[in-house]
Design an enzyme around this catalytic site. Structure first.
Site, PDB file in Angstrom:
ATOM      1  N   GLU A 107       0.727  -1.347   0.373  1.00  0.00           N
ATOM      2  CA  GLU A 107       0.014   0.178  -0.009  1.00  0.00           C
ATOM      3  C   GLU A 107       0.650   0.760   0.046  1.00  0.00           C
ATOM      4  OE1 GLU A 107      -3.466   1.493   2.762  1.00  0.00           O
ATOM      5  OE2 GLU A 107      -3.841  -0.780   2.189  1.00  0.00           O
TER       6      GLU A 107
ATOM      7  N   LYS B 255      -0.977  -0.896  -3.639  1.00  0.00           N
ATOM      8  CA  LYS B 255      -2.801  -0.815  -3.439  1.00  0.00           C
ATOM      9  C   LYS B 255      -2.992   1.031  -2.798  1.00  0.00           C
ATOM     10  CE  LYS B 255      -5.268  -3.477  -0.148  1.00  0.00           C
ATOM     11  NZ  LYS B 255      -5.200  -4.180   1.212  1.00  0.00           N
TER      12      LYS B 255
END
Length: 326
Positions: free
Chosen positions: A97, A133
């Site tokens: 992420e 992400k």
């Protein structure tokens, strides 16, 4: 002998481990794995993570980072190091992420994604094993559009509404992660109910609506149901492209023996070509959908807080001398 529910489920959907716990990934051997700042922070607090943290910190120092930038760089390196360790245990991809504080900044998200991929490359990991992400804000989706056009695969997370899914499809992102459990939690609180029959579960039905839209329109973006609260929710989406499941639910699925059948079926092809959703329409629909609007922002806030907690942990660990004290 009857196969476990987990074994049967694997024949209908790709199972992804929703964890940074390396022992759990080694046990369940999923195809893919997903991480987020909360999972990374939890993993970093484990004693067995000391070596990874030390290595990440020393690498950041050697690269010349100091003060606040030293801590931030250490977090990025540590996040990637967890990804590298996970990839040693699985055959597929790991989702990593981007800093959630960048969720409303397209250019900064693109830059951070490329920095993360460069770190992976430094460890010998090619980009086809990484999903970047990104939160499903308009700005995040536009960043993913640019990255995908350059061959960088993205996983759009914190997705709660069909309008977000449509914009992700327009951007040709690789994968979307609708959050089943958080949608259920929101509706239970809003409507003051304890539970829903599984056929009326708003989180499950949200994923089904996205699945129907994507498949009817020949959209290649993969759908990965995420954030499950129960085995029943997971099994209700058997047949979804992917399902990312926490270790506790994977354990339950492995212990259950009943028959598992696909619950999602390919709809008839649409005769209408879907129109691209414009920014003003997207933002209006998001604001009009109180559930999606609130959950998107609270999810971003939660990931920012988790990263801040990790920053605090690392600062305390480094001490004034810069030596780890874990």
């Amino acid at each position: 002998m009857t196969q476990s529910a987990l074994s049967q489920l694997k024949s209908h959907s790709t199972i992804v481990a929703d964890t940074s716990d390396l022992s759990a990934i080694a046990k369940f051997r999923p195809q893919d794995a997903t991480t987020n700042p909360s999972l990374i922070t939890a993993a970093a607090e484990q004693p067995e993570s000391r070596e990874l943290i030390e290595a990440a910190y020393q690498q950041a120092k050697q690269e010349g980072y100091t003060s606040d930038t030293l801590v931030e760089r250490t977090i990025d390196i540590l996040t990637v190091k967890f990804g590298v360790e996970i990839l040693k245990l699985i055959e597929g991809r790991v989702s990593t992420e981007v800093d959630a504080s960048l969720s409303y900044d397209t250019e900064a998200t693109i830059k951070k994604a490329k920095e993360l991929l460069a770190l992976y490359k430094g460890y010998g990991i090619e980009s086809d094993r990484i999903l970047i992400k990104i939160a499903s804000t308009w700005e995040g989706i536009q960043a993913a559009k640019v990255l995908e056009a350059e061959g960088i695969h993205c996983n759009l997370t914190l997705l709660f509404g069909l309008h977000q899914a449509k914009a992700c499809a327009d951007a040709k992102v690789t994968l979307v992660s609708p959050f089943v459990g958080r949608i259920l939690d929101w509706y239970k609180k809003a409507e003051q109910v304890q539970s829903y029959p599984i056929e009326k579960d708003p989180g499950v039905n949200s994923v089904k609506a996205i699945y129907d839209y994507y498949k009817a329109n020949g959209i290649k973006t993969e759908i990965m149901g995420a954030s499950f609260r129960s085995v029943e929710q997971v099994l209700a989406l058997a047949g979804c492209d992917l399902l990312t499941v926490a270790p506790a639910l994977l354990e339950k699925l492995e212990q259950e023996q009943h028959n598992v059948e696909p619950q999602l079926v390919q709809p008839n092809p649409s005769t209408k070509q879907p129109h691209a959703i414009q920014e003003i329409v997207f933002k209006t629909q998001l604001e009009d959908d109180l559930m999606a609007f609130q959950l998107l922002q609270s999810g971003i806030d939660g990931f920012i807080k988790a990263r801040e907690q990790l920053s605090t942990l690392l600062r305390q660990s480094f001490g004034l001398s810069g030596d780890l004290k874990l």
